[in-house]
Design a protein around this motif. Structure first.
Motif, PDB file in Angstrom:
ATOM      1  N   THR A 198      -0.812   8.848 -36.648  1.00 11.25           N
ATOM      2  CA  THR A 198      -2.119   8.722 -36.988  1.00 11.25           C
ATOM      3  C   THR A 198      -2.452   9.027 -35.043  1.00 11.25           C
ATOM      4  OG1 THR A 198      -4.226   8.920 -37.081  1.00 11.25           O
ATOM      5  CG2 THR A 198      -3.628   7.009 -37.009  1.00 11.25           C
ATOM      6  N   VAL A 203      -2.045  12.391 -33.275  1.00 15.28           N
ATOM      7  CA  VAL A 203      -2.600  13.657 -33.602  1.00 15.28           C
ATOM      8  C   VAL A 203      -3.055  14.133 -32.035  1.00 15.28           C
ATOM      9  CG1 VAL A 203      -4.902  13.792 -34.395  1.00 15.28           C
ATOM     10  CG2 VAL A 203      -3.134  12.950 -36.164  1.00 15.28           C
ATOM     11  N   GLY A 223       2.734  16.073 -31.733  1.00 13.84           N
ATOM     12  CA  GLY A 223       2.201  16.737 -32.659  1.00 13.84           C
ATOM     13  C   GLY A 223       1.034  17.821 -33.601  1.00 13.84           C
ATOM     14  N   TRP A 233       3.741  15.716 -47.301  1.00 13.95           N
ATOM     15  CA  TRP A 233       3.281  14.848 -46.350  1.00 13.95           C
ATOM     16  C   TRP A 233       4.524  12.938 -47.277  1.00 13.95           C
ATOM     17  CZ3 TRP A 233       2.650  15.167 -41.529  1.00 13.95           C
ATOM     18  CH2 TRP A 233       2.036  16.120 -41.354  1.00 13.95           C
ATOM     19  N   CYS A 246      -7.749   7.375 -40.803  1.00 15.12           N
ATOM     20  CA  CYS A 246      -6.650   8.029 -40.416  1.00 15.12           C
ATOM     21  C   CYS A 246      -6.299   9.337 -40.743  1.00 15.12           C
ATOM     22  CB  CYS A 246      -5.499   7.462 -40.384  1.00 15.12           C
ATOM     23  SG  CYS A 246      -5.489   5.626 -39.720  1.00 15.12           S
ATOM     24  N   GLN A 256      -8.920  12.624 -39.825  1.00 13.93           N
ATOM     25  CA  GLN A 256      -8.338  12.903 -38.598  1.00 13.93           C
ATOM     26  C   GLN A 256      -7.432  13.979 -38.521  1.00 13.93           C
ATOM     27  OE1 GLN A 256      -6.758   9.647 -35.417  1.00 13.93           O
ATOM     28  NE2 GLN A 256      -7.046  11.090 -33.965  1.00 13.93           N
ATOM     29  N   MET A 257      -6.596  13.523 -39.538  1.00 12.90           N
ATOM     30  CA  MET A 257      -5.180  14.096 -39.747  1.00 12.90           C
ATOM     31  C   MET A 257      -5.655  15.911 -40.607  1.00 12.90           C
ATOM     32  SD  MET A 257      -2.115  11.444 -41.253  1.00 12.90           S
ATOM     33  CE  MET A 257      -1.484  10.501 -40.234  1.00 12.90           C
ATOM     34  N   TRP A 300      -3.729  18.850 -39.501  1.00 11.41           N
ATOM     35  CA  TRP A 300      -2.367  19.135 -39.746  1.00 11.41           C
ATOM     36  C   TRP A 300      -1.852  19.608 -41.733  1.00 11.41           C
ATOM     37  CZ3 TRP A 300       0.320  13.462 -38.870  1.00 11.41           C
ATOM     38  CH2 TRP A 300       0.030  13.941 -37.260  1.00 11.41           C
TER      39      TRP A 300
END
Length: 345
Positions: free
Chosen positions: A213, A216, A221, A238, A253, A256-257, A262
């Motif tokens: 994480t 990112v 990343g 993933w 986390c 956020q991705m 992502w």
């Protein structure tokens, strides 16, 4: 294109510590694993950082990076396997030489997964998320752990299938000696959020979510760029494992991705078993997985063999893979195209 390292019986292994080294009172672990791998036919060189540990790291970031860079430019070692993970690998990432390295396998997990992730993203070279070298020092290996050799020796044009374990280790017992290192006592059960059999395929990418994480928004990343340029824009499958986070931390986390893009072109999610806090004010890890499935519309398979609750499968970042789960059992099938035999796919 993904570059694929070559590894076969008799190839040398380098042991360096890009995160934590081994304190003096545990040096016997390094000696034992060196002897064991050489009995199995793999010459082992243990580099200076592996023998040291101070203030949560084996050595200053500059020293760790310089040692890693030297190994990467040395044609002799065909694989790098750290003793274990740690806490502060991130600080050496800007010091690594990502330009024209000699392709060789890097194998490990925990904090090491930040190196695996960044290395594959920056260089396009496949890396392997799996056992640490001190965990294969026993006289025997369980079938799941032992697959690391087959995966690293994998040839282009072939598929390799790994199956879920029969039993797993619920807690570490460092004071008890075992021929296979792990104490496998609890029945393994892979699960799906849907409660139904699932099969999902895509290009593998992931690692320990605690450290991944923090990549990112950094040069290490750039997932969408990597996906377009190296994976022909194929969807990402993933895989994550959780070392220390409670469910709310893990949820943050993942969000956020997601916000970083992502998950925009993804196939699904695989989550390893975890010994971390499983409940926070009634919110559980399973709630996190259910929310993720609902938010993304993608399948989620969890409690798989990955991470800090061994044994664990060997996942190759960049590989095409299909993961399947049915009746508590699971498989992971990975493939390299024929032309990848001499380095690229």
């Amino acid at each position: 294109m993904i570059l694929w390292p070559r590894f076969q019986q008799g190839d040398p292994i380098a042991v360096t510590a890009p995160s934590s080294g081994v304190p003096e009172e545990l040096h016997h672990l390094l000696t034992d694993t060196k002897n064991r791998q050489e009995q199995r036919g793999f010459p082992v060189t243990i580099y200076p950082t592996a023998w040291k540990q101070k203030k949560s790291v084996s050595a200053p970031a500059e020293e760790r990076a310089a040692e890693f860079n030297r190994i990467m430019k040395d044609e002799s070692p065909k694989a790098i396997i750290p003793p274990w993970g740690g806490e502060r690998l991130l600080e050496m990432l800007p010091l690594l030489d990502y330009s024209a390295p000699i392709p060789k396998w890097i194998l490990g997990y925990s904090d090491t997964s930040a190196l695996l992730f960044a290395w594959t993203i920056k260089t396009g070279i496949a890396t392997a998320h799996g056992t640490n070298i001190v965990d294969i020092r026993g006289a025997e290996m369980d079938p799941v752990t032992a697959a690391w050799e087959k995966v690293l020796a994998w040839e282009g044009g072939k598929t390799i299938t790994q199956s879920s374990s029969e039993l797993y280790q619920p807690e570490w017992k460092f004071d008890e000696v075992s021929d296979v290192v792990f104490h496998l006592t609890e029945p393994t059960e892979w699960k799906t959020v849907s409660g139904k059999p699932e099969r999902v395929e895509g290009r593998l990418l992931g690692g320990c979510i605690d450290v991944i994480t923090h990549l990112v928004g950094t040069p290490y990343g750039k997932v969408r760029e990597f996906q377009r340029n190296k994976l022909h824009d194929e969807p990402i499958l993933w895989y994550f494992e959780n070392c220390d986070m409670n469910p709310n931390e893990m949820k943050r986390c993942l969000k956020q991705m997601e916000y970083a893009g992502w998950f925009e072109n993804s196939a699904g999610f695989l989550f390893g078993r975890s010994a971390a806090v499983s409940e926070a004010d009634g919110y559980t890890a399973v709630d996190v997985y259910q929310d993720l499935a609902q938010d993304t519309g993608l399948p989620v398979i969890y409690d798989i063999d990955c991470g800090h609750v061994p044994p664990q499968l060997t996942f190759v970042n960049g590989a095409w893979a299909a993961a399947a789960c049915s009746n508590g059992k699971g498989t992971l099938t990975m493939q390299v195209p024929e032309e990848a035999d001499d380095a690229e796919a």
